[in-house]
Motif scaffolding. Structure first.
Motif, PDB file in Angstrom:
ATOM      1  N   GLU A   1       0.433   4.475  -2.505  1.00  0.00           N
ATOM      2  CA  GLU A   1       0.282   5.947  -1.957  1.00  0.00           C
ATOM      3  C   GLU A   1       1.221   6.789  -2.605  1.00  0.00           C
ATOM      4  O   GLU A   1       1.153   7.957  -2.903  1.00  0.00           O
ATOM      5  CB  GLU A   1       0.140   5.759  -0.297  1.00  0.00           C
TER       6      GLU A   1
ATOM      7  N   PRO B   1      -7.250   8.716  -6.825  1.00  0.00           N
ATOM      8  CA  PRO B   1      -6.627   7.738  -5.740  1.00  0.00           C
ATOM      9  C   PRO B   1      -7.916   6.908  -5.212  1.00  0.00           C
ATOM     10  O   PRO B   1      -8.825   7.551  -4.856  1.00  0.00           O
ATOM     11  CB  PRO B   1      -5.878   8.671  -4.901  1.00  0.00           C
TER      12      PRO B   1
ATOM     13  N   LYS C   1       0.703  -1.152   0.033  1.00  0.00           N
ATOM     14  CA  LYS C   1      -0.046  -0.063   0.022  1.00  0.00           C
ATOM     15  C   LYS C   1       0.853   1.204   0.074  1.00  0.00           C
ATOM     16  O   LYS C   1       0.445   2.275  -0.549  1.00  0.00           O
ATOM     17  CB  LYS C   1      -1.001   0.093   1.075  1.00  0.00           C
TER      18      LYS C   1
END
Length: 247
Positions: free
Chosen positions: A43, A80, A39
């Protein structure tokens, strides 16, 4: 753009520094990645893309210059992902467009379906379906599932247009009947897990790429998608947005 609306030199410099910071963060995340689904890498990628885009815009507004950077999937890219990491429910949002290419075939097929249902009266459903395109569509889509219509559209006098499928994630299943009055009003782009598009425009894009490759002596291979019928399917990742379009 007026001088008053232009960003200051300091703002452009700050945006450049933000890109540098985002680059460092992205490299650090990649170096420490724990797997393909890390993750932190996702990001950091999204943060770098946003910083680069902001710098490019400010640079152009202030100095009428652009950067050489190209953000993957910038055209029509998803924002996102901001949905749950472990969704307990999902929604499928589907749109398929059709042109009524052969109205008489549409009417004939609808009349046949109505007659098979036992209404052969000249004033009954079969007569209406055989004369009214609206009635014919109601009969056919009432008889067949949308997936069957899609696979047999030519039999019904239809021609495929663009189509899209959105898979969105949520924390829990909505209450029964909660969204039926407005099924598409609350689609949140930030909760799209993945999106699958089919359009003939992708065929045109690949033809153009193929022509360029041929002129340059390339093998004509295209990036992304599988040639399958009227349009090349393209997928855009949501949670895996950094993968870009075409898989």
């Amino acid at each position: 753009m007026s001088d008053a609306a232009q960003p200051t030199a300091a703002e452009v410099r700050a945006a450049a520094e933000a890109v540098k910071t985002a680059l460092d963060r992205h490299l650090a995340a990649v170096e420490l990645r724990t797997g393909d689904d890390d993750k932190a890498v996702y990001e950091a990628f999204n943060a770098l893309a946003a910083a680069a885009e902001a710098y490019d815009e400010l640079l152009y507004d202030r100095y009428d210059e652009v950067t050489p950077f190209e953000i993957p999937g910038a055209d029509g890219a998803l924002p996102p992902y901001a949905g749950p990491d472990e969704p307990h429910a999902l929604s499928l949002l589907i749109r398929r467009d059709y042109a009524v290419a052969e109205p008489q075939r549409l009417l004939a097929q609808a009349r046949r379906v109505a007659e098979l249902d036992g209404d052969e009266e000249t004033t009954g459903a079969a007569a209406r379906a055989g004369a009214s395109p609206l009635a014919a569509l109601g009969v056919l889509f009432g008889e067949y599932e949308p997936d069957e219509i899609a696979s047999r559209h030519k039999e019904f006098g239809l021609e495929e247009g663009d189509s899209t499928l959105w898979v969105t994630a949520s924390d829990e299943l909505p209450e029964p009947g909660e969204w039926l009055n407005a099924p598409f009003d609350h689609a949140d782009p930030e909760r799209i897990v993945c999106r699958f598009d089919v359009s003939s425009v992708f065929d045109e894009d690949e033809d153009e790429d193929g022509d360029e490759d041929d002129e340059g002596g390339g093998d004509g291979d295209f990036e992304g998608g599988v040639d399958d019928g009227p349009g090349v399917p393209r997928a855009v990742a949501g949670a895996d947005q950094h993968a870009g379009a075409g898989f």
